[in-house]
Design a protein around this motif. Structure first.
Motif, mmCIF file in Angstrom:
data_model
loop_
_atom_site.group_PDB
_atom_site.id
_atom_site.type_symbol
_atom_site.label_atom_id
_atom_site.label_comp_id
_atom_site.label_asym_id
_atom_site.label_seq_id
_atom_site.Cartn_x
_atom_site.Cartn_y
_atom_site.Cartn_z
ATOM 1 N N TYR A 53 -1.566 -39.379 31.164
ATOM 2 C CA TYR A 53 -0.907 -38.610 32.079
ATOM 3 C C TYR A 53 -1.955 -38.227 33.255
ATOM 4 O O TYR A 53 -2.919 -37.481 32.962
ATOM 5 N N TRP A 54 -1.631 -38.142 34.377
ATOM 6 C CA TRP A 54 -2.266 -37.501 35.357
ATOM 7 C C TRP A 54 -1.289 -36.806 36.217
ATOM 8 O O TRP A 54 -0.378 -37.405 36.803
ATOM 9 N N GLY A 55 -1.753 -35.807 36.983
ATOM 10 C CA GLY A 55 -0.772 -34.969 38.084
ATOM 11 C C GLY A 55 -1.276 -33.964 38.616
ATOM 12 O O GLY A 55 -2.625 -33.655 38.509
ATOM 13 N N PRO A 56 -0.510 -32.988 39.047
ATOM 14 C CA PRO A 56 -1.240 -31.854 39.774
ATOM 15 C C PRO A 56 -1.940 -31.002 38.738
ATOM 16 O O PRO A 56 -2.891 -30.282 39.346
ATOM 17 N N GLY A 57 -1.722 -30.843 37.327
ATOM 18 C CA GLY A 57 -2.490 -30.039 36.701
ATOM 19 C C GLY A 57 -3.734 -30.848 36.124
ATOM 20 O O GLY A 57 -4.342 -30.326 35.105
ATOM 21 N N GLY A 58 -3.845 -32.093 36.486
ATOM 22 C CA GLY A 58 -5.122 -32.771 36.146
ATOM 23 C C GLY A 58 -4.723 -33.899 35.037
ATOM 24 O O GLY A 58 -3.630 -34.405 35.145
ATOM 25 N N ARG A 83 -4.658 -35.655 31.509
ATOM 26 C CA ARG A 83 -4.343 -35.809 29.955
ATOM 27 C C ARG A 83 -4.310 -36.939 29.359
ATOM 28 O O ARG A 83 -3.489 -37.855 29.521
ATOM 29 N N ALA A 84 -5.403 -37.323 28.491
ATOM 30 C CA ALA A 84 -5.132 -38.383 27.544
ATOM 31 C C ALA A 84 -5.252 -38.379 26.282
ATOM 32 O O ALA A 84 -4.978 -37.281 25.846
ATOM 33 N N GLY A 85 -4.967 -39.310 25.453
ATOM 34 C CA GLY A 85 -4.816 -39.545 24.148
ATOM 35 C C GLY A 85 -3.571 -38.950 23.446
ATOM 36 O O GLY A 85 -3.398 -38.217 22.508
ATOM 37 N N LEU A 86 -2.531 -38.994 24.454
ATOM 38 C CA LEU A 86 -1.183 -38.354 24.274
ATOM 39 C C LEU A 86 -0.212 -39.530 23.164
ATOM 40 O O LEU A 86 -0.318 -40.439 23.485
ATOM 41 N N ALA A 87 0.241 -38.732 22.268
ATOM 42 C CA ALA A 87 1.174 -39.506 21.487
ATOM 43 C C ALA A 87 2.465 -39.712 22.199
ATOM 44 O O ALA A 87 2.796 -38.883 22.965
ATOM 45 N N HIS A 88 3.044 -40.801 22.033
ATOM 46 C CA HIS A 88 4.393 -41.227 22.624
ATOM 47 C C HIS A 88 5.513 -40.188 22.184
ATOM 48 O O HIS A 88 5.439 -39.818 21.127
ATOM 49 N N PRO A 89 6.420 -39.882 23.288
ATOM 50 C CA PRO A 89 7.344 -39.009 22.891
ATOM 51 C C PRO A 89 8.478 -39.546 21.651
ATOM 52 O O PRO A 89 8.186 -40.573 21.413
ATOM 53 N N ALA A 90 9.121 -38.448 20.980
ATOM 54 C CA ALA A 90 9.814 -38.922 19.901
ATOM 55 C C ALA A 90 11.209 -39.725 20.220
ATOM 56 O O ALA A 90 11.735 -40.368 19.604
ATOM 57 N N LEU A 91 11.306 -39.777 21.742
ATOM 58 C CA LEU A 91 12.464 -40.500 22.163
ATOM 59 C C LEU A 91 11.999 -41.965 22.151
ATOM 60 O O LEU A 91 10.868 -42.434 22.635
ATOM 61 N N ARG A 92 12.911 -42.917 21.831
ATOM 62 C CA ARG A 92 12.629 -44.283 21.816
ATOM 63 C C ARG A 92 12.708 -45.036 23.170
ATOM 64 O O ARG A 92 13.480 -44.779 23.924
ATOM 65 N N GLY A 93 12.037 -46.196 23.267
ATOM 66 C CA GLY A 93 12.194 -46.922 24.511
ATOM 67 C C GLY A 93 10.950 -46.750 25.599
ATOM 68 O O GLY A 93 10.501 -45.727 25.574
#
Length: 415
Positions: free
Chosen positions: A224-229, A231-241
């Motif tokens: 993810y990238w955004g106003p706060g900088g 973020r790499a290596g994030l696990a997928h959210p627990a919500l499917r799809g």
């Protein structure tokens, strides 16, 4: 003293229309209640994705230790699902007290069921001294009761064709209504990839997906990238799809822009995404045959459901249990899912807006069986399905809610 069930029955009778958009009556009672909601408020609108985005916001804020409030609609089984404090459904006593407060304050002002419930939730949130509130728009945005509150950050997840009788028949008209939750000088997060011009009119402080924030799916992880900088290596959210990455990016961007008031560490964000739950958004139940619950009820959501089904693995037979409201794009929903369905079980829904199974069948170019209710359609699907098959329940919150209630009450099911 009324019980919660008696209050719900009472408020359903207090306005001649089930839907009556407009803020004048709500604002009048809101002022009379003297609701002092002083915490940061996130308001989320969108044709699809708003429920998931709200759930992600709540989960990440809770992981950071904040006392949260979450207001959503409609509910699946219990009205209490709509009002959550610190991740827990509101108590009967709390809701009864809040309804009584609204009743005292409204005088002769008529309120719809949704307006009554929205004001009651806001009153309860203020009394509980929550530290962050997440509010899901019910219908549209500009004239929705939730919009009586000035959001500190507003988010728009998507603009599709739905509720045309109230919002307009094209995306420009619908976009204008949904952008009504934006406030001058306050951030607006826009996660729609094809933004109608009306959404951007008069909104200077907006953050656009792909320009001001974004995400990249890296299969086993995402960034993810955004106003706060970044973020790499994030696990997928627990919500499917697959669409949940877009919703997660929108939630993270909304938290980024209010990070001075609601600071969160990355461990809180990661934990929130891992722990988030939201029933009936491509929810796969344990057991065989595989049962998938999804509240998809417009063409855009049906297309996403079809994509998720395509990615979910082979099944010799996929049985649809579908019931819909008459004012929805029935043909568009059935057309989007037809290539993924091998057998149709169509269910009639009650109430003035409910479509009959026979009405649904007119829009199908395939054989279908008609049933009096979603529960009856589901029971027949379970009896027919083999272990390696899929049963997908969709078309309306009413359809999925009835099947969920049936499963809860019938322990002899295959689940």
């Amino acid at each position: 003293m009324r019980t919660l069930a008696q209050w719900l029955e009472y408020i359903e009778r207090q306005h001649p229309s089930a839907i009556a958009l407009g803020l004048d009556r709500v604002a009048q009672v809101f002022r009379a209640l003297q609701i002092g909601l002083t915490c940061p408020v996130f308001t989320v609108a969108g044709t699809n994705g708003k429920g998931s985005t709200c759930a992600l916001l709540e989960a990440m804020l809770r992981a950071g230790g904040y006392r949260t409030a979450l207001y959503t609609s409609p509910h699946l089984v219990s009205y209490k699902e709509r009002v959550r404090i610190s991740g827990q459904e509101a108590s009967d006593a709390g809701l009864v007290e809040s309804f009584a407060a609204v009743e005292r304050a409204r005088g002769a002002v008529p309120l719809t069921y949704f307006e009554y419930g929205t004001l009651a939730a806001l009153w309860l949130f203020a009394r509980e001294n929550v530290e962050a509130a997440v509010l899901e728009v019910g219908l549209g945005g500009r004239l929705d009761a939730v919009n009586v509150v000035d959001a500190d950050c507003a988010a728009l997840t998507s603009v599709g064709i739905d509720h045309v009788d109230y919002l307009g028949a094209d995306r420009e008209s619908i976009g204008r209504e949904k952008a009504g939750i934006f406030r001058a000088g306050r951030p607006a997060v826009i996660a729609e990839t094809d933004v109608p011009k009306t959404v951007l009119e008069g909104t200077a402080n907006y953050l656009l997906l792909g320009r001001d924030f974004g995400y990249q799916d890296q299969k086993t992880q995402w960034r993810y990238w955004g106003p706060g900088g970044k973020r790499a290596g994030l696990a997928h959210p627990a919500l499917r799809g697959a669409m949940q990455l877009r919703n997660a990016a929108a939630a993270m961007c909304a938290l980024d822009v209010l990070r001075e008031r609601l600071p969160l560490g990355m461990q809180d964000v990661r934990r929130g995404m891992a722990e988030v739950t939201l029933p009936a958004r491509f929810q796969v139940l344990p057991g065989r045959p595989q049962v998938i619950l999804d509240v998809a009820h417009n063409a855009q959501a049906a297309e996403v459901l079809a994509e998720n089904l395509a990615a979910s693995g082979f099944a010799a037979e996929t049985i649809a249990v579908c019931g819909m409201l008459r004012d929805k794009d029935i043909a568009g929903v059935l057309r989007a899912l037809a290539p993924r369905i091998t057998r149709w079980h169509l269910a009639s829904l009650g109430g003035a807006r409910g479509a009959s199974a026979e009405e649904l069948k007119k829009h199908l170019h395939a054989a279908a069986e008609c049933f009096a209710s979603p529960a009856a359609a589901f029971v027949a699907a379970e009896e027919r399905a083999h272990e390696g098959d899929k049963i997908v329940v969709f078309g309306s919150f009413l359809t999925v809610g009835e099947v969920m209630a049936w499963l809860k009450n019938n322990k002899t099911s295959k689940r």
